[in-house]
Design a protein around this motif. Structure first.
Motif, PDB file in Angstrom:
ATOM      1  N   LYS A 109      -1.574   8.017   6.529  1.00 25.74           N
ATOM      2  CA  LYS A 109      -0.755   9.221   6.640  1.00 25.74           C
ATOM      3  C   LYS A 109      -0.701   9.764   8.062  1.00 25.74           C
ATOM      4  CE  LYS A 109      -1.457  10.700   1.857  1.00 25.74           C
ATOM      5  NZ  LYS A 109      -1.963  11.775   0.964  1.00 25.74           N
ATOM      6  N   THR A 112       2.139   8.389  10.522  1.00 25.49           N
ATOM      7  CA  THR A 112       3.532   8.847  10.445  1.00 25.49           C
ATOM      8  C   THR A 112       3.744  10.116  11.266  1.00 25.49           C
ATOM      9  OG1 THR A 112       3.003  10.052   8.406  1.00 25.49           O
ATOM     10  CG2 THR A 112       3.873   7.818   8.181  1.00 25.49           C
ATOM     11  N   GLN A 143       6.638   3.360   1.749  1.00 21.28           N
ATOM     12  CA  GLN A 143       5.595   4.212   1.192  1.00 21.28           C
ATOM     13  C   GLN A 143       4.347   3.407   0.812  1.00 21.28           C
ATOM     14  OE1 GLN A 143       5.815   7.489   1.202  1.00 21.28           O
ATOM     15  NE2 GLN A 143       7.881   7.379   2.082  1.00 21.28           N
TER      16      GLN A 143
END
Length: 649
Positions: A109, A112, A143
């Motif tokens: 995460k 990004t 994803q």
């Protein structure tokens, strides 16, 4: 005319042809495969098997087994037979962009936020054979990616800021257990996890892996088995015995060099039994070269277990053709093995697992680093509670050296004793109290890989409420949950004389050596009591009750090397350097006091230095003897048997 025939160029040509022809014949004759075929023609599998049975059944091999204490307590020196396959280098680099948790692989995460939009392509690594892999259809995803066809995926990622990353990730795809087992209650069985450390003897383990040993004993409560004896001259024979309960000669021929041999799939591996009982199975070796099984045997045609690390290593071999690199994907190979195992054991908690891991310690760059990594691996499993319902077995395994002529006796004995410890979950101990009691009583018994196989079978039988059946001392495979007779011999355990580490007993008259050994037993006891001198008096020798000399078998002393490339025919024309002799001596102490005791000790006599060392084997209070009232609250049974309380005013 003759002079024209034998000109210098022609003579040189003829000599060259003759030399090349002789070299070719020599290469053919000494080729390992050709040697194997000649050995088969000379002996035959049945002839070799009959030879082994006859050698095992010699009278000397039936003696009661006594172990020299130095094998348990001495600190060995690690001297691998082969050079380490890893170069000393760092495996550290930047962290990967993609992580996997069970069957879900996702982009980190935080990336990004710093790199913007990230586009990744996932390609499954698919097993074709043990030596070849293929690739699945590439999938583009922003994803996450779900693992369905493989545990191993190649990933290529591009970020919107122009950065790129490529690497591999490992997860665990979901496994469907047999339908017949699906009807059973979930998670009602114990996991089984076996870790085999290859190229390591017991004394090597004690010296080079002290943190691992401490964690096993102090944190996991492992039970150590003192008499784990090798059953083969090469590592594969021990592993095959543990996996099948049979010797290689009793199984179908699978050697590469043998004509019309089968693949390893025909072996009745124990993981097949666990698989049929509803277990998820895994067999993982981290060797980039030949594994323990397929180094001399034909590969598996079908993937042998549900999870199989060999697929990933096979894909990596094309990038490391010299097979000397330690690092894959920023980790040492053994760390990949541990991480993969942790994911298997921690995932799918509603299903039981059988896992066998094999690590060759010669592939580790530094054994002290390996010790640290095993310690952290076990600590991590304990923190995740992955061991709370897991029967954890840690064993060592090693080949016999190519030449053992004129080597010290201790070195020969050391090569034959392997390390073995078992951790049983608390729930297992409570659920099967009688089996657990037998298990604890077997710690000083002679055991082999055959017994571990019987133990694994017994685990399934206990969980399925099946009777394991009685096995006599003459049965070579006895479950560790059954009582192993104290008089079990190497012949009973199917151990060849030249591989037997047991010392035989020979009665001996009391002489100077025995008396000095008896005095050393008393000195050892008084040294043990020294920290408690405020409460306990020194003990005194009253007399020698009995004494026997302990000596190894003649076949072990005469063992030189193997006479065949198959790994079974011993050459017994060698000799051994005998520096130490062992005696088992019973002495009486404190005969004039209330605390009369009989102490039995194993005494090692160094013939070169004429010094003695003792390990106390047993202490028996004679009838009428009493325990010390001054140490009533001390939880040390041995101390209570030895201490004679001082009169304190």
């Amino acid at each position: 005319m003759v002079s024209q025939l034998f000109t210098v160029p022609r003579v040189s040509f003829i000599l060259t042809v003759c030399i090349l022809f002789s070299l070719a014949l020599n290469l053919i004759y000494n080729n390992p495969d050709e040697k194997f075929r000649r050995n088969l023609r000379k002996y035959g599998r049945r002839d070799i098997q009959n030879f082994i049975v006859r050698s095992i059944q010699v009278r000397e091999n039936y003696g009661r087994c006594v172990f020299p204490y130095t094998l348990t307590d001495a600190q060995g020196v690690y001297q691998p037979d082969r050079k380490t396959t890893c170069k000393r280098r760092s495996c550290r680099s930047k962290s990967g962009w993609v992580l996997c948790s069970e069957n879900k692989c996702y982009i980190r995460k935080l990336l990004t936020e710093s790199k913007g939009k990230i586009d990744c392509v996932f390609t499954d690594i698919i097993r074709t054979s043990d030596r070849k892999v293929g690739y699945g259809i590439p999938h583009r995803n922003f994803q996450q990616y779900l693992l369905n066809s493989s545990d191993f995926v190649k990933v290529q990622c591009n970020a919107s800021n122009g950065d790129r990353w490529a690497g591999d990730v490992i997860g665990t795809r979901p496994i469907l257990v047999p339908k017949s087992a699906d009807d059973k209650p979930k998670n009602d069985k114990f996991n089984v996890f076996i870790l085999s450390l290859d190229s390591l003897t017991k004394t090597d383990f004690l010296q080079k892996l002290p943190k691992t040993y401490w964690f096993l004993k102090q944190q996991l409560g492992a039970v150590e088995f003192r008499g784990f004896n090798t059953i083969g001259n090469i590592r594969s024979q021990n592993l095959i015995g543990m996996l099948t309960g049979q010797t290689e000669l009793e199984l179908p021929e699978t050697r590469k060099a043998s004509p019309r041999s089968s693949h390893l799939d025909v072996y009745p591996m124990i993981w097949k039994t666990f698989r049929n009982d509803g277990y998820i199975t895994a067999f993982n070796e981290d060797s980039i070269r030949e594994g323990v099984l397929n180094s001399q045997h034909k590969d598996f045609l079908e993937q042998p277990t549900d999870h199989y690390l060999q697929t990933y290593l096979t894909e990596k071999k094309q990038y490391f053709s010299n097979s000397t690199e330690c690092c894959f994907s920023n980790y040492q190979r053994h760390q990949i093995l541990f991480d993969y195992t942790s994911k298997i054991l921690s995932g799918e908690r509603n299903k039981s697992k059988f896992i066998l891991n094999v690590h060759d310690v010669t592939s580790s760059d530094n054994l002290f680093v390996l010790d640290h990594d095993i310690f952290n691996f076990l600590f991590d499993l304990q923190e995740k509670e992955a061991l709370s319902r897991t029967i954890f077995i840690l064993v060592s395994n090693t080949d016999q050296p190519l030449n053992q002529n004129n080597v010290p006796l201790e070195e020969k004995l050391n090569q034959r004793i392997l390390f073995a410890s078992v951790v049983l979950p608390l729930q297992f101990q409570k659920q099967f109290p009688q089996e657990y009691s037998n298990f604890q009583n077997n710690t000083n018994s002679l055991i082999t890989s055959f017994d571990i196989h019987a133990t694994l079978e017994h685990v399934l039988q206990l969980q399925n409420n099946q009777s394991e059946g009685l096995r006599s001392c003459r049965t070579r495979s006895i479950s560790l949950f059954k009582q192993i007779p104290h008089y079990r011999s190497c012949a009973h355990a199917h151990i060849e004389p030249h591989l037997c580490s047991c010392l035989g007993e020979t009665p001996i008259n009391i002489n100077r050596v025995i008396l000095m050994g008896a005095e050393n037993i008393v000195d050892t006891v008084n040294t043990f009591l020294e920290p408690y001198w405020k409460f306990c008096r020194s003990v005194t020798l009253s007399g020698v009750i009995d004494a026997v000399k302990l000596a190894p078998q003649k076949a072990l002393l005469q063992y030189k090397k193997l006479d065949d490339v198959i790994g079974y025919i011993p050459n017994l024309s060698g000799s051994t350097i005998v520096r130490n002799e062992w005696y088992q001596i019973q002495v009486a102490i404190n005969a004039s006091t209330e605390a009369q005791s009989i102490i039995e000790g194993i005494v090692r006599h160094d013939l070169w230095k004429d010094i003695f060392e003792t390990k106390i084997k047993d202490i028996v209070l004679k009838e009428g003897g009493i325990g010390p009232h001054c140490l009533a609250k001390v939880g040390k049974p041995m101390l209570k048997k030895l201490c004679i309380c001082k009169e304190i005013n």
